[in-house]
Design an enzyme around this catalytic site. Structure first.
Site, short mmCIF file in Angstrom:
data_model
loop_
_atom_site.label_atom_id
_atom_site.label_comp_id
_atom_site.label_asym_id
_atom_site.label_seq_id
_atom_site.Cartn_x
_atom_site.Cartn_y
_atom_site.Cartn_z
N TYR A 72 -5.14 19.18 -9.49
CA TYR A 72 -6.19 19.29 -8.47
C TYR A 72 -7.31 20.21 -8.95
CZ TYR A 72 -8.21 19.62 -3.77
OH TYR A 72 -9.04 19.54 -2.68
N PHE A 124 -34.65 3.52 -7.32
CA PHE A 124 -33.56 2.54 -7.17
C PHE A 124 -33.17 2.43 -5.69
CE2 PHE A 124 -28.93 1.59 -7.29
CZ PHE A 124 -29.03 0.33 -7.85
N ASP A 125 -32.56 1.33 -5.28
CA ASP A 125 -32.33 1.09 -3.85
C ASP A 125 -31.49 2.18 -3.16
OD1 ASP A 125 -30.06 0.17 -5.12
OD2 ASP A 125 -29.88 -1.67 -3.99
N ASP A 215 -33.02 10.13 -12.76
CA ASP A 215 -31.99 9.21 -12.28
C ASP A 215 -31.57 8.43 -13.53
OD1 ASP A 215 -30.45 7.31 -11.10
OD2 ASP A 215 -32.00 6.52 -9.77
N ALA A 217 -28.86 6.46 -14.86
CA ALA A 217 -27.84 5.43 -15.10
C ALA A 217 -27.91 4.83 -16.51
CB ALA A 217 -27.95 4.34 -14.05
N LYS A 258 -22.65 2.69 -15.61
CA LYS A 258 -23.61 2.00 -16.48
C LYS A 258 -23.40 2.50 -17.91
CE LYS A 258 -25.24 1.05 -12.27
NZ LYS A 258 -26.24 1.86 -11.63
N HIS A 450 -29.27 -5.69 2.03
CA HIS A 450 -28.97 -6.78 1.09
C HIS A 450 -27.48 -6.95 0.82
CE1 HIS A 450 -29.47 -3.08 -1.18
NE2 HIS A 450 -28.75 -3.58 -2.15
C1 LIG Z 1 -26.61 2.08 -10.20
C2 LIG Z 1 -27.70 3.01 -10.00
C3 LIG Z 1 -27.63 4.05 -9.05
C4 LIG Z 1 -26.46 4.20 -8.10
O1 LIG Z 1 -25.26 4.35 -8.73
P1 LIG Z 1 -23.87 3.79 -8.15
O2 LIG Z 1 -22.89 4.22 -9.18
O3 LIG Z 1 -23.99 2.32 -8.02
O4 LIG Z 1 -23.64 4.46 -6.84
C5 LIG Z 1 -28.70 4.90 -8.97
N1 LIG Z 1 -29.78 4.76 -9.73
C6 LIG Z 1 -29.88 3.78 -10.66
C7 LIG Z 1 -31.11 3.67 -11.50
C8 LIG Z 1 -28.86 2.87 -10.81
O5 LIG Z 1 -28.99 1.88 -11.69
#
Ligand SMILES: *Cc1c(COP(=O)(O)O)cnc(C)c1O
Length: 459
Positions: A72, A124-125, A215, A217, A258, A450
């Site tokens: 833990y 991103f969304d 951000d 990914a 990613k 979506h």
């Molecule tokens: C996928 C993604 C996210 C969110 O990540 P999740 O692991 O799907 O929660 C945020 N920003 C970008 C650019 C992404 O491609």
């Protein structure tokens, strides 16, 4: 004769996939209310819904899984992840989270207040969702060239520095908690941001005393494009480029599903201890204790190895060449997509492929349904359904681009699969004149609609 390219791996484990008939698919997509997210994966032949968490882990990653420490508190897996994040990205503080959006939720709980503005390059969304959920505003200042799918620009993911400067001049600094740079720019088509642009943003941000969040990914894919396209980087390693990129970031949020090539995981990186301490409280509430934050030890181990492998040139070269291969096939068939080919996906220009479908009937969603019916291929709409309604007026937002994203999982499919995708798209493209009606919404959620939206064929 010059030897052709071949992948720098061989395949040790396979998973069968099944073709279906058109009649079966007609039934399944209707049952799914014409939302591709609602399909069972066993009803999909080639799944290009996302490259998130769908990659094939390496033998090194699988063996690291077996050494996971599930304690833990104070697990060795946590320290392996900490070391990888420090060595590769240069962040002294970090918090593990179960995925990228969780990282956003935790960090934004500290940084964002109601009425704030977050300028950036096409949020991103989920990022936008977490901003708007806090009654703040995501301000998209991506360069105008990004909206023209046919323009070949090397760094189409860039922010417009002049627009950013103007924005910062016109708004009080107290209302801008950070600038959000998405690398690569997913929404604009997996398009990279140049080192020059990242440096420019950092300079402006310093001038105004505003921190910068990456951000992240697909940060490694971004570094690959810098190496291949930006002057002065051809001889640098990906890891050197990544180090240089992250000099310009104060925070990072990461979806490790990613570029760290794991099935689940994420984290937040911090340069300053104070924000890290504040975020720790939210991480414990929402995710888990400091040293696991929503991840198992085995997943943290796989993530640490994935960060290392994911920032090797060969890994990125294999992958990005496959995306480019699909792009070349579409070129042969004259099918328009966001140019040049992006890092993780091909974004087909649905307005040009289905010119007769009105925007109120969602051309990109319609193309996604048609491609599924054609060959059992699943892509995802990046268009008006994703753009959601304006949070204040509740009107539909119609973005300039209606794209069908075909995201390619890492190390998962072969180029034969890409050939099938291209041929299926060609068949839809050839009968475009007969496709005049799209789909309409029958049911939707108030935010991030979506994922769960229900549709029917327009009559
Ligand atoms: C996928 C993604 C996210 C969110 O990540 P999740 O692991 O799907 O929660 C945020 N920003 C970008 C650019 C992404 O491609």
């Amino acid at each position: 004769m010059e030897l052709p390219f071949a992948e720098s791996y061989k395949i040790k484990m396979v998973e069968p996939i099944r073709r279906s008939t058109r009649e079966e698919r007609e039934r399944w997509i209707k049952e799914a209310h014409y939302n591709l997210f609602n399909l069972k994966s066993e009803h999909v032949f080639i799944d290009l819904l996302t490259d998130s968490g769908t990659g094939a882990m390496s033998d090194r990653q699988w063996s690291a899984m077996m050494l996971g420490d599930e304690s833990y508190a104070g697990a060795s897996s946590y320290f392996k992840m900490k070391e990888a994040i420090y060595n590769i990205l240069g962040f002294p503080y970090f918090l593990p989270t179960h995925q990228g959006r969780a990282a956003e939720n935790v960090l934004f709980s500290v940084l964002i207040k109601e009425g704030d503005f977050i300028p950036g390059n096409s949020h991103f969304d989920t990022t936008k969702g977490h901003i708007e959920f806090r009654k703040a505003h995501a301000v998209d200042l991506t360069i105008d060239e990004a909206a023209n799918t046919q323009l070949e620009v090397p760094f189409k993911g860039n922010i417009d520095i002049n627009k950013l400067e103007r924005f910062l001049k016109e708004h009080p600094v107290s209302k801008v908690p950070f600038i959000c740079m998405t690398v690569t720019n997913n929404t604009a088509g997996g398009q990279p941001v140049s080192m020059e642009n990242l440096c420019g943003v950092s300079k402006l941000a310093k001038k105004y005393g505003i921190p910068v969040l990456f951000d992240s990914a697909r940060f490694a894919e971004n570094a690959y494009f810098i190496k291949m396209r930006e002057k002065g980087y051809a001889d640098k390693t990906i890891k050197e480029i990544v180090k240089e990129m992250y000099q310009y970031a104060d925070y990072m949020t990461m979806s490790s599903k990613k570029d760290a090539i794991v099935n689940m995981g994420g984290f937040i990186g911090f340069k300053d201890e104070e924000t890290f301490q504040k975020a720790t409280v939210f991480n414990i509430m929402y995710e888990g204790y400091v040293t696991y934050g929503g991840m198992s030890g085995r997943d943290m181990n796989a993530l640490a190895v994935g960060l290392d492998e994911g920032t090797e040139f060969d890994t990125l070269d294999n992958r990005i060449r496959q995306v480019a291969y699909l792009g070349q096939k579409l070129d042969e068939y004259g099918i328009p997509y966001q140019r040049p080919a992006g890092g993780h996906a091909i974004f087909v220009d649905a307005k040009r492929v289905l010119p007769n479908v009105p925007r109120e009937e969602f051309p990109a969603q319609t193309l996604g349904v048609e491609l599924y019916l054609e060959a059992g291929i699943r892509g995802v709409e990046i268009g008006a359904i994703l753009a959601d309604r304006d949070p204040e007026t509740r009107e539909n937002r119609y973005p300039e681009l209606e794209l069908l994203r075909l995201a390619i999982p890492r190390r998962t499919y072969t180029n034969n699969h890409m050939d099938v995708v291209a041929a299926a798209l060609k068949n839809v493209f050839d009968r475009r004149d007969s496709i005049t009606r799209g789909v309409v919404i029958t049911k939707e959620a108030p935010i991030l609609r979506h994922f769960t939206v229900e549709l029917e064929k327009a009559k």
